[in-house]
Write a protein that holds these residues in place. Structure first.
Motif, short mmCIF file in Angstrom:
data_model
loop_
_atom_site.label_atom_id
_atom_site.label_comp_id
_atom_site.label_asym_id
_atom_site.label_seq_id
_atom_site.Cartn_x
_atom_site.Cartn_y
_atom_site.Cartn_z
N SER A 34 31.70 14.91 -70.78
CA SER A 34 30.77 14.31 -69.81
C SER A 34 31.28 14.49 -68.38
O SER A 34 30.51 14.81 -67.47
N GLN A 35 32.58 14.29 -68.20
CA GLN A 35 33.17 14.47 -66.87
C GLN A 35 33.09 15.93 -66.44
O GLN A 35 32.81 16.23 -65.28
N SER A 36 33.32 16.83 -67.35
CA SER A 36 33.25 18.27 -67.04
C SER A 36 31.84 18.66 -66.64
O SER A 36 31.64 19.41 -65.68
N GLU A 37 30.87 18.15 -67.38
CA GLU A 37 29.47 18.46 -67.06
C GLU A 37 29.10 17.90 -65.68
O GLU A 37 28.39 18.55 -64.92
N GLU A 38 29.61 16.71 -65.39
CA GLU A 38 29.33 16.11 -64.08
C GLU A 38 29.95 16.93 -62.97
O GLU A 38 29.32 17.16 -61.92
N LYS A 39 31.17 17.39 -63.18
CA LYS A 39 31.84 18.23 -62.17
C LYS A 39 31.10 19.55 -61.98
O LYS A 39 30.94 20.04 -60.87
N ILE A 40 30.64 20.14 -63.06
CA ILE A 40 29.88 21.40 -62.97
C ILE A 40 28.59 21.18 -62.21
O ILE A 40 28.21 21.99 -61.35
N THR A 41 27.91 20.06 -62.48
CA THR A 41 26.67 19.74 -61.78
C THR A 41 26.93 19.56 -60.28
O THR A 41 26.17 20.05 -59.44
N GLN A 42 28.02 18.88 -59.95
CA GLN A 42 28.38 18.69 -58.53
C GLN A 42 28.68 20.02 -57.87
O GLN A 42 28.26 20.27 -56.74
N LEU A 43 29.40 20.88 -58.57
CA LEU A 43 29.74 22.19 -58.04
C LEU A 43 28.49 23.03 -57.80
O LEU A 43 28.34 23.68 -56.77
N GLN A 44 27.55 22.98 -58.74
CA GLN A 44 26.30 23.73 -58.58
C GLN A 44 25.49 23.20 -57.41
O GLN A 44 24.90 23.97 -56.65
N SER A 45 25.51 21.89 -57.24
CA SER A 45 24.80 21.28 -56.12
C SER A 45 25.41 21.71 -54.79
O SER A 45 24.70 22.06 -53.83
N LEU A 46 26.73 21.71 -54.73
CA LEU A 46 27.43 22.15 -53.52
C LEU A 46 27.14 23.62 -53.23
O LEU A 46 26.95 24.01 -52.07
N GLU A 47 27.11 24.42 -54.28
CA GLU A 47 26.83 25.84 -54.12
C GLU A 47 25.41 26.07 -53.58
O GLU A 47 25.20 26.89 -52.66
N GLN A 48 24.45 25.31 -54.08
CA GLN A 48 23.07 25.42 -53.59
C GLN A 48 22.99 24.99 -52.12
O GLN A 48 22.32 25.64 -51.32
N ASN A 49 23.68 23.91 -51.78
CA ASN A 49 23.69 23.45 -50.39
C ASN A 49 24.30 24.50 -49.46
O ASN A 49 23.80 24.73 -48.36
N LEU A 50 25.37 25.14 -49.92
CA LEU A 50 26.01 26.18 -49.13
C LEU A 50 25.06 27.36 -48.91
O LEU A 50 24.96 27.89 -47.80
N GLN A 51 24.34 27.74 -49.96
CA GLN A 51 23.39 28.85 -49.85
C GLN A 51 22.28 28.52 -48.85
O GLN A 51 21.89 29.37 -48.05
N VAL A 52 21.79 27.29 -48.88
CA VAL A 52 20.75 26.85 -47.93
C VAL A 52 21.30 26.91 -46.51
O VAL A 52 20.63 27.40 -45.59
N MET A 53 22.52 26.41 -46.33
CA MET A 53 23.12 26.41 -44.98
C MET A 53 23.33 27.82 -44.47
O MET A 53 23.08 28.11 -43.29
N LEU A 54 23.78 28.72 -45.33
CA LEU A 54 23.98 30.11 -44.92
C LEU A 54 22.66 30.78 -44.55
O LEU A 54 22.58 31.54 -43.59
N SER A 55 21.63 30.47 -45.30
CA SER A 55 20.31 31.01 -45.01
C SER A 55 19.80 30.51 -43.66
O SER A 55 19.26 31.29 -42.86
N GLN A 56 19.99 29.22 -43.41
CA GLN A 56 19.58 28.66 -42.12
C GLN A 56 20.36 29.28 -40.98
O GLN A 56 19.81 29.59 -39.92
N LYS A 57 21.67 29.48 -41.18
CA LYS A 57 22.50 30.09 -40.14
C LYS A 57 22.01 31.50 -39.81
O LYS A 57 21.93 31.88 -38.65
N GLN A 58 21.67 32.27 -40.85
CA GLN A 58 21.16 33.62 -40.62
C GLN A 58 19.85 33.58 -39.84
O GLN A 58 19.62 34.41 -38.96
#
Length: 82
Positions: A3-27
């Motif tokens: 359960s903890q691993s799945e939660e960490k993976i979900t958090q990581l995916q969320s952070l990755e999506q946020n980073l992609q959005v920020m990079l797109s906005q910066k471009q």
């Protein structure tokens, strides 16, 4: 434990999506900054009448207020990029 691993993976995916959005906005902001720089450069060179497109119409505008407007837009874009 799983359960903890799945939660960490979900958090990581969320952070990755946020980073992609920020990079797109910066471009997007960088492209807009390039357009503003090009417009300012052309305005500085010309002594001809200046026109601005608003919606579907083109209006004749004064050069100095247009330069000021573009310089303000440039400052805002530079702040957003940094």
């Amino acid at each position: 434990m799983a359960s903890q691993s799945e939660e960490k993976i979900t958090q990581l995916q969320s952070l990755e999506q946020n980073l992609q959005v920020m990079l797109s906005q910066k471009q997007t902001f960088q492209a807009q900054l390039l357009e503003v720089d090009n417009a300012l450069s052309e305005l500085q060179k010309t002594s001809r009448p200046v026109y601005k497109i608003i919606g579907n119409i083109m209006l004749s505008v004064e050069k100095q207020p247009t330069i000021k407007e573009l310089e303000e837009r440039k400052k805002i874009l530079e702040l957003r990029i940094s």
